[in-house]
Motif scaffolding. Structure first.
Motif, PDB file in Angstrom:
ATOM      1  N   THR A 103     -44.575 -54.075  77.095  1.00  0.00           N
ATOM      2  CA  THR A 103     -43.529 -55.052  77.543  1.00  0.00           C
ATOM      3  C   THR A 103     -43.463 -56.499  76.759  1.00  0.00           C
ATOM      4  O   THR A 103     -44.437 -57.476  77.058  1.00  0.00           O
ATOM      5  CB  THR A 103     -43.908 -55.471  78.995  1.00  0.00           C
ATOM      6  OG1 THR A 103     -44.054 -54.034  79.714  1.00  0.00           O
ATOM      7  CG2 THR A 103     -42.501 -55.979  79.757  1.00  0.00           C
ATOM      8  N   LYS A 104     -42.807 -56.536  76.004  1.00  0.00           N
ATOM      9  CA  LYS A 104     -42.594 -57.826  74.876  1.00  0.00           C
ATOM     10  C   LYS A 104     -41.154 -58.016  74.770  1.00  0.00           C
ATOM     11  O   LYS A 104     -40.352 -57.233  74.837  1.00  0.00           O
ATOM     12  CB  LYS A 104     -43.438 -57.582  73.576  1.00  0.00           C
ATOM     13  CG  LYS A 104     -45.107 -57.463  73.650  1.00  0.00           C
ATOM     14  CD  LYS A 104     -45.564 -56.848  72.447  1.00  0.00           C
ATOM     15  CE  LYS A 104     -46.866 -56.681  72.444  1.00  0.00           C
ATOM     16  NZ  LYS A 104     -47.854 -57.570  72.676  1.00  0.00           N
ATOM     17  N   VAL A 114     -38.002 -58.443  72.980  1.00  0.00           N
ATOM     18  CA  VAL A 114     -37.278 -57.900  71.793  1.00  0.00           C
ATOM     19  C   VAL A 114     -36.295 -58.689  71.169  1.00  0.00           C
ATOM     20  O   VAL A 114     -35.473 -59.047  71.760  1.00  0.00           O
ATOM     21  CB  VAL A 114     -36.860 -56.483  72.128  1.00  0.00           C
ATOM     22  CG1 VAL A 114     -36.063 -55.805  71.053  1.00  0.00           C
ATOM     23  CG2 VAL A 114     -37.960 -55.407  72.886  1.00  0.00           C
ATOM     24  N   PRO A 141     -30.822 -56.091  72.330  1.00  0.00           N
ATOM     25  CA  PRO A 141     -31.200 -54.943  72.971  1.00  0.00           C
ATOM     26  C   PRO A 141     -31.553 -55.382  74.449  1.00  0.00           C
ATOM     27  O   PRO A 141     -31.964 -56.371  74.542  1.00  0.00           O
ATOM     28  CB  PRO A 141     -32.507 -54.559  72.037  1.00  0.00           C
ATOM     29  CG  PRO A 141     -32.735 -55.742  71.264  1.00  0.00           C
ATOM     30  CD  PRO A 141     -31.320 -56.727  71.126  1.00  0.00           C
ATOM     31  N   ALA A 142     -31.519 -54.552  75.216  1.00  0.00           N
ATOM     32  CA  ALA A 142     -31.626 -54.558  76.585  1.00  0.00           C
ATOM     33  C   ALA A 142     -33.309 -54.791  76.770  1.00  0.00           C
ATOM     34  O   ALA A 142     -34.076 -54.251  76.092  1.00  0.00           O
ATOM     35  CB  ALA A 142     -31.253 -53.339  77.502  1.00  0.00           C
ATOM     36  N   THR A 154     -33.421 -59.292  67.971  1.00  0.00           N
ATOM     37  CA  THR A 154     -32.770 -59.038  66.691  1.00  0.00           C
ATOM     38  C   THR A 154     -33.251 -59.816  65.511  1.00  0.00           C
ATOM     39  O   THR A 154     -34.036 -60.615  65.718  1.00  0.00           O
ATOM     40  CB  THR A 154     -31.197 -59.479  66.972  1.00  0.00           C
ATOM     41  OG1 THR A 154     -31.262 -60.820  66.925  1.00  0.00           O
ATOM     42  CG2 THR A 154     -30.659 -58.628  68.046  1.00  0.00           C
ATOM     43  N   LYS A 177     -38.485 -47.321  71.704  1.00  0.00           N
ATOM     44  CA  LYS A 177     -39.198 -47.922  72.773  1.00  0.00           C
ATOM     45  C   LYS A 177     -40.619 -47.745  72.880  1.00  0.00           C
ATOM     46  O   LYS A 177     -40.867 -46.650  72.896  1.00  0.00           O
ATOM     47  CB  LYS A 177     -38.307 -47.457  74.116  1.00  0.00           C
ATOM     48  CG  LYS A 177     -36.699 -47.649  74.191  1.00  0.00           C
ATOM     49  CD  LYS A 177     -36.329 -49.112  74.854  1.00  0.00           C
ATOM     50  CE  LYS A 177     -35.137 -49.267  75.014  1.00  0.00           C
ATOM     51  NZ  LYS A 177     -34.894 -50.798  75.284  1.00  0.00           N
ATOM     52  N   ASP A 213     -36.185 -55.299  79.544  1.00  0.00           N
ATOM     53  CA  ASP A 213     -36.554 -55.164  81.102  1.00  0.00           C
ATOM     54  C   ASP A 213     -37.757 -55.889  81.451  1.00  0.00           C
ATOM     55  O   ASP A 213     -38.625 -55.520  82.362  1.00  0.00           O
ATOM     56  CB  ASP A 213     -36.508 -53.565  81.470  1.00  0.00           C
ATOM     57  CG  ASP A 213     -37.469 -52.842  80.578  1.00  0.00           C
ATOM     58  OD1 ASP A 213     -38.117 -53.604  79.657  1.00  0.00           O
ATOM     59  OD2 ASP A 213     -37.612 -51.540  80.465  1.00  0.00           O
ATOM     60  N   LEU A 214     -37.888 -57.111  80.932  1.00  0.00           N
ATOM     61  CA  LEU A 214     -39.167 -57.971  81.109  1.00  0.00           C
ATOM     62  C   LEU A 214     -39.081 -58.075  82.659  1.00  0.00           C
ATOM     63  O   LEU A 214     -38.048 -58.602  83.005  1.00  0.00           O
ATOM     64  CB  LEU A 214     -39.132 -59.203  80.281  1.00  0.00           C
ATOM     65  CG  LEU A 214     -39.275 -58.881  78.823  1.00  0.00           C
ATOM     66  CD1 LEU A 214     -39.146 -60.563  77.969  1.00  0.00           C
ATOM     67  CD2 LEU A 214     -40.803 -58.240  78.665  1.00  0.00           C
ATOM     68  N   ASP A 215     -40.347 -58.062  83.059  1.00  0.00           N
ATOM     69  CA  ASP A 215     -40.446 -58.670  84.748  1.00  0.00           C
ATOM     70  C   ASP A 215     -40.438 -60.168  84.476  1.00  0.00           C
ATOM     71  O   ASP A 215     -40.863 -60.887  83.757  1.00  0.00           O
ATOM     72  CB  ASP A 215     -41.561 -58.271  85.349  1.00  0.00           C
ATOM     73  CG  ASP A 215     -41.565 -56.799  85.390  1.00  0.00           C
ATOM     74  OD1 ASP A 215     -40.420 -56.254  85.700  1.00  0.00           O
ATOM     75  OD2 ASP A 215     -42.510 -56.090  85.573  1.00  0.00           O
ATOM     76  N   LYS A 270     -49.245 -63.117  75.233  1.00  0.00           N
ATOM     77  CA  LYS A 270     -48.042 -63.590  75.464  1.00  0.00           C
ATOM     78  C   LYS A 270     -47.787 -65.213  75.337  1.00  0.00           C
ATOM     79  O   LYS A 270     -46.771 -65.763  74.947  1.00  0.00           O
ATOM     80  CB  LYS A 270     -47.862 -62.963  77.020  1.00  0.00           C
ATOM     81  CG  LYS A 270     -46.582 -63.389  77.442  1.00  0.00           C
ATOM     82  CD  LYS A 270     -46.430 -62.570  78.960  1.00  0.00           C
ATOM     83  CE  LYS A 270     -44.924 -62.947  79.727  1.00  0.00           C
ATOM     84  NZ  LYS A 270     -45.248 -62.200  81.075  1.00  0.00           N
ATOM     85  N   PRO A 301     -30.493 -53.549  65.623  1.00  0.00           N
ATOM     86  CA  PRO A 301     -29.531 -52.954  66.320  1.00  0.00           C
ATOM     87  C   PRO A 301     -28.645 -52.056  65.502  1.00  0.00           C
ATOM     88  O   PRO A 301     -28.203 -52.656  64.527  1.00  0.00           O
ATOM     89  CB  PRO A 301     -28.478 -54.003  66.866  1.00  0.00           C
ATOM     90  CG  PRO A 301     -29.122 -55.315  66.668  1.00  0.00           C
ATOM     91  CD  PRO A 301     -30.305 -55.084  65.447  1.00  0.00           C
ATOM     92  N   THR A 305     -36.394 -55.594  66.678  1.00  0.00           N
ATOM     93  CA  THR A 305     -35.535 -54.273  66.558  1.00  0.00           C
ATOM     94  C   THR A 305     -34.078 -54.551  65.812  1.00  0.00           C
ATOM     95  O   THR A 305     -33.499 -55.434  66.573  1.00  0.00           O
ATOM     96  CB  THR A 305     -35.512 -53.732  67.937  1.00  0.00           C
ATOM     97  OG1 THR A 305     -36.529 -53.366  68.431  1.00  0.00           O
ATOM     98  CG2 THR A 305     -34.369 -52.433  67.650  1.00  0.00           C
TER      99      THR A 305
END
Lengths: 249, 249
Positions: A98-99, A101, B175-176, A103, A94, B178-180, A224, A144, A142
């Motif tokens: 904030t981007k 994610v 994967p979780a 698989t 982690k 938590d993007l705003d 972004k 899993p 990522t």
């Protein structure tokens, strides 16, 4: 991009595999072998610890010499990704970034679905990618993995991503799209550099010890959108105007 | 991730990974590591060349010792698969045997779809499974690979199969993130208004008859990112700094 005379659009080019500061030549060779097994041939190396070429790479490549021979060497991730429209960073941890994610299979779909060249970053064996490396990427990949035992080595991470990418080879042509691809990373960097300079002059970066974090935040939000080259040019015109240069006419 | 409260049937048991006459202890260790990364723990060994236990296995397992410690030793493939309802044989070469050939993902689906324990056979490093080994299997698993360069080693074959199997496990759920969410439109409008005002003052909008089109272009590219409320606030700070207001401190 050349136009396609037939019905289906050109497929997205094969992604480049970028090894960032790899430590062992043996692992570079293993990564080359992993790539070629699934049809990937373009390796880029950013500052390999022991220089390049590395005599330990060849034997570990088990015949994938063409990948090693064509590997290109760069001094920085920014240079290695300069011609790429999409940059993915592989990481297991982690991050404060904030981007999105993805698989490996979602990333493979994304690489195929959108026009423009993709690059996939893999970090050094021991530590993985640094926060600043990840900041250059638009998305994170990522794998899993068993939460109680996550121990993928470099070549294994490469092979899983290459394997997923290869699945759609030879299958139906990718969905039609006439969207322009995102601008090459170098053009985005140029715009970010211009903004940084202006903000520096405007006294925006304060206090000094928070400047790196602030710059990462800006980079994240400017990475972004995936702006096209035309959009980046427009924004640079906006910045030039705000900097007080004469508007074009 | 919440657990599923009841309705669905019990999942098929995890498959056993059976290494048939493996040559190097190091590769047994690497296979154990590959398995545990994706939640597989049951290894069976058929007549390993150098006996068992093998002191070279542990170091190569990089911490997956539990898999090695629980590994069971057999004299034949028939004994090793005696309790299994489904036997899959991994092979890259065409054999004279007429059996269904599955990709790793199709095999993973088959393992999950049918009740009963599955076993997956992997052959010796150099030669792969013998025809007599394959004859014991109900299906063949073949990894689709570069026809001009097929060079998967034992642990790589294991990791691809284990990875595919793991996809339907809890660990393989996306994967979780938590993007705003993007900022409300009104906040975006506020930022666009601020920029318009600044650009107007800077003489950016010229000639006048092209101003509406230029504003639309800017609006399009500023709408594209889906910036969060925090990102919009950051950008408004950037604009304020460029407009010469005092930086926040």
């Amino acid at each position: 991009m050349t136009s396609n005379s037939g019905s289906s659009p050109l497929p997205a080019p094969k992604p480049a595999i970028i090894l960032v500061r790899p430590q062992l030549g043996e692992n570079i060779g293993k990564a080359a072998r992993a790539m070629l097994n699934f049809g990937l041939t373009e390796m880029r190396l950013v500052s390999p610890r022991d220089g390049w070429p590395n005599p330990n790479a060849g034997p570990a490549a088990s015949g994938a010499d063409q990948v090693l021979e064509q590997a290109k060497l760069f001094d920085s991730v920014a240079e290695a990704t300069a011609d790429c429209a999409h940059v993915f960073a592989t990481t297991v941890r982690k991050r404060g970034v904030t981007k999105p994610v993805l698989t490996p299979d979602a990333a493979a779909n994304a690489i195929r679905a959108e026009p423009g060249k993709s690059a996939i970053l893999f970090g050094p064996e021991r530590s993985g990618l640094e926060t600043d490396d990840v900041a250059l990427a638009r998305s994170i990949i990522t794998v899993p993995i068993n939460p109680e035992f996550g121990s993928l080595n470099l070549a294994q991470a490469v092979i899983l991503v290459a394997y997923e990418w290869s699945k759609a080879e030879g299958l139906a042509s990718p969905p039609a799209t006439d969207l322009d691809p995102p601008a090459p990373q170098s053009e985005l960097e140029g715009m970010i550099g211009q903004l940084d300079t202006m903000l520096d002059a405007a006294g925006y970066f304060f206090p000094p010890d928070r400047t790196p974090a602030t710059k990462r935040t800006l980079r994240t939000l400017l990475t972004k959108p995936g702006w096209t080259a035309q959009e980046v040019r427009t924004l640079r015109g906006v910045l030039s105007a705000l900097a007080g240069k004469k508007p074009r006419n």
